[in-house]
Design a protein around this motif. Structure first.
Motif, short mmCIF file in Angstrom:
data_model
loop_
_atom_site.label_atom_id
_atom_site.label_comp_id
_atom_site.label_asym_id
_atom_site.label_seq_id
_atom_site.Cartn_x
_atom_site.Cartn_y
_atom_site.Cartn_z
N HIS A 60 0.59 -1.36 0.22
CA HIS A 60 -0.14 -0.08 0.24
C HIS A 60 1.07 1.15 0.11
CE1 HIS A 60 -3.48 2.90 1.12
NE2 HIS A 60 -2.70 2.99 2.09
N ASP A 91 -12.80 -2.41 -3.23
CA ASP A 91 -11.52 -3.29 -3.43
C ASP A 91 -10.97 -2.91 -2.86
OD1 ASP A 91 -10.78 -5.70 -3.88
OD2 ASP A 91 -9.99 -6.14 -5.63
N ALA A 92 -9.49 -3.40 -2.32
CA ALA A 92 -8.31 -2.38 -1.34
C ALA A 92 -7.58 -1.85 -2.93
CB ALA A 92 -7.75 -3.74 -0.63
N THR A 113 -15.90 -2.83 2.19
CA THR A 113 -14.49 -3.19 1.58
C THR A 113 -14.07 -3.84 2.72
OG1 THR A 113 -12.77 -1.68 1.07
CG2 THR A 113 -14.11 -1.31 3.15
N ASP A 115 -10.57 -2.46 2.66
CA ASP A 115 -9.49 -2.31 2.38
C ASP A 115 -9.17 -1.09 4.17
OD1 ASP A 115 -7.47 -0.18 2.21
OD2 ASP A 115 -7.64 -0.21 -0.24
N SER A 117 -7.53 1.24 4.89
CA SER A 117 -7.32 2.71 4.37
C SER A 117 -8.44 3.16 4.42
CB SER A 117 -6.23 2.56 3.55
OG SER A 117 -5.24 2.05 4.11
N HIS A 132 -17.04 -2.89 6.76
CA HIS A 132 -15.50 -4.43 6.42
C HIS A 132 -16.16 -5.77 6.26
CE1 HIS A 132 -11.30 -5.48 7.02
NE2 HIS A 132 -10.96 -4.09 6.27
N ASN A 141 -0.75 -4.72 2.58
CA ASN A 141 -1.62 -4.31 1.42
C ASN A 141 -3.32 -4.06 2.24
OD1 ASN A 141 -1.42 -4.29 -1.78
ND2 ASN A 141 -0.88 -5.81 -0.89
N ARG A 142 -2.60 -3.54 3.66
CA ARG A 142 -3.75 -3.05 4.87
C ARG A 142 -5.13 -3.45 4.19
NH1 ARG A 142 -1.15 2.88 5.39
NH2 ARG A 142 0.88 2.53 5.44
N SER A 143 -5.17 -4.73 4.14
CA SER A 143 -6.19 -5.35 3.66
C SER A 143 -6.92 -6.86 4.46
CB SER A 143 -6.50 -5.71 2.40
OG SER A 143 -5.47 -6.75 1.92
N LYS A 181 -6.86 -13.55 -1.81
CA LYS A 181 -6.65 -12.88 -2.54
C LYS A 181 -7.84 -13.37 -3.39
CE LYS A 181 -3.86 -9.12 -2.31
NZ LYS A 181 -3.11 -7.70 -2.84
#
Length: 250
Positions: A60, A91-92, A113, A115, A117, A132, A141-143, A181
Motif C-alpha cells: 500500500h 476493492d483494496a 470494503t 481495505d 485505509s 468491513h 496491502n492493509r486489507s 485474494k
C-alpha cells in the motif's frame, strides 16, 4: 516468428526485429499491433515485450505514491456512475481509495470494503454507512483476505463493485500472485449488479499465478490513456465499455 524471439529474449526493439527479418518498420509495427490486439504481446517504447509474470504485489505504501494523477482522473470517471443511496464495494487499492471523496459528496451511501485505509478515510463520514469484510490481515496491502472475508461478501448484494488489480491482460483477465485474494475478489464480483475494473495501464500485460476473472466479466474498464491502441482494440472486441482518461493539467 516475433513471438518465438520474444519467448527467448522477453523484450525486443523494433530496430532489432527489422534487422532479424529484413522487413520495414511499418511491417513490424503492424505485426506488433496485431499481437497486442490478440493479447499475445505488448508495446513498449520503441519495441515490444511478452507478457511478464508478477511474483508479488506492491505494498500500500508504494502504491500510495505511484501514478496518483492518473488514479484521481480514473476515480473521477468512475464516479460518474454514482447515484445517491447506492451500496458499493470498493476493492483494496489506492485507485479505489481515490473514489472516497466522490462518495462522501452523495447522500445515503453504503460502502463495503476489505481495505482498512478506505475504512479510515470514511471513519469521520457519519453520513456514509461502512461495512468491513474482516478476514485475515494482509499487512503490506492493509486489507482483509481469505475465506472469512469472502464469506461476509457472499451475504451482501451491491449495486457496483469497483475492482482493483495488480495485473491484467486480454488472455488471462485479472490475476494475482496472492491466493488468499482470489475468493474475496470473486465474492465481491458475484454479489454486484455492475462490475467496474479500475486499473492503470502500467499493470496491463502482466499476470499473476492465480486467475480471478476474465475481462469479459466486467461491464466497464477504467484506465488511463497510456493503454496501447492495440490493447484498447482488443478490449473493444470483447464488447466491454472502455474509458481511457488523462490526468488533469496542474
Amino acid at each position: 516468428m516475433i513471438l518465438r524471439q520474444l519467448r527467448r529474449q522477453q523484450v525486443l526493439s523494433v530496430h532489432q526485429l527489422v534487422d532479424m527479418f529484413g522487413c520495414s518498420h511499418m511491417t513490424i509495427r503492424r505485426d506488433i499491433a496485431v499481437l497486442e490486439k490478440e493479447g499475445r504481446a505488448y508495446s513498449v517504447a520503441g519495441g515490444v515485450r511478452i507478457a511478464s509474470p508478477v511474483a508479488t504485489e506492491p505494498s500500500h505504501q508504494s502504491k500510495a505514491v505511484a501514478e496518483m494523477p492518473h488514479k484521481h482522473a480514473m476515480a473521477k470517471r468512475a464516479a460518474t456512475l454514482l447515484r445517491p443511496n447506492m451500496t458499493l464495494y470498493l476493492d483494496a487499492g489506492t485507485s479505489t481509495l481515490a473514489l472516497v471523496p466522490h462518495i462522501r459528496a452523495l447522500s445515503g451511501m453504503t460502502v463495503v470494503t476489505n481495505d482498512f485505509s478506505i475504512v479510515m478515510a470514511l471513519a469521520d463520514a457519519d453520513e456514509v454507512d461502512v461495512i468491513h469484510t474482516g478476514g485475515q490481515l494482509d499487512h503490506p496491502n492493509r486489507s482483509g483476505v481469505g475465506e472469512l472475508a469472502a464469506a461476509t461478501l457472499s451475504r451482501i448484494a451491491t449495486d457496483i463493485a469497483f475492482m482493483s488489480t495488480a495485473s491484467w491482460d486480454l488472455q488471462r483477465g485479472i490475476t494475482t500472485p496472492a491466493a488468499a485474494k482470489v475468493a474475496v475478489k470473486r465474492a465481491a464480483m458475484d454479489g454486484a449488479s455492475k462490475r467496474v475494473l479500475v486499473a492503470t495501464s502500467s499493470k496491463y500485460g502482466t499476470f499473476g499465478m492465480y486467475k480471478i476473472a476474465p475481462l469479459g466479466d466486467f461491464d466497464l474498464i477504467v484506465t488511463d490513456t497510456g493503454l496501447a491502441e492495440g490493447a484498447a482494440a482488443g478490449v473493444a472486441q470483447l464488447g466491454i465499455e472502455l474509458a481511457m482518461v488523462a490526468p488533469e493539467p496542474v
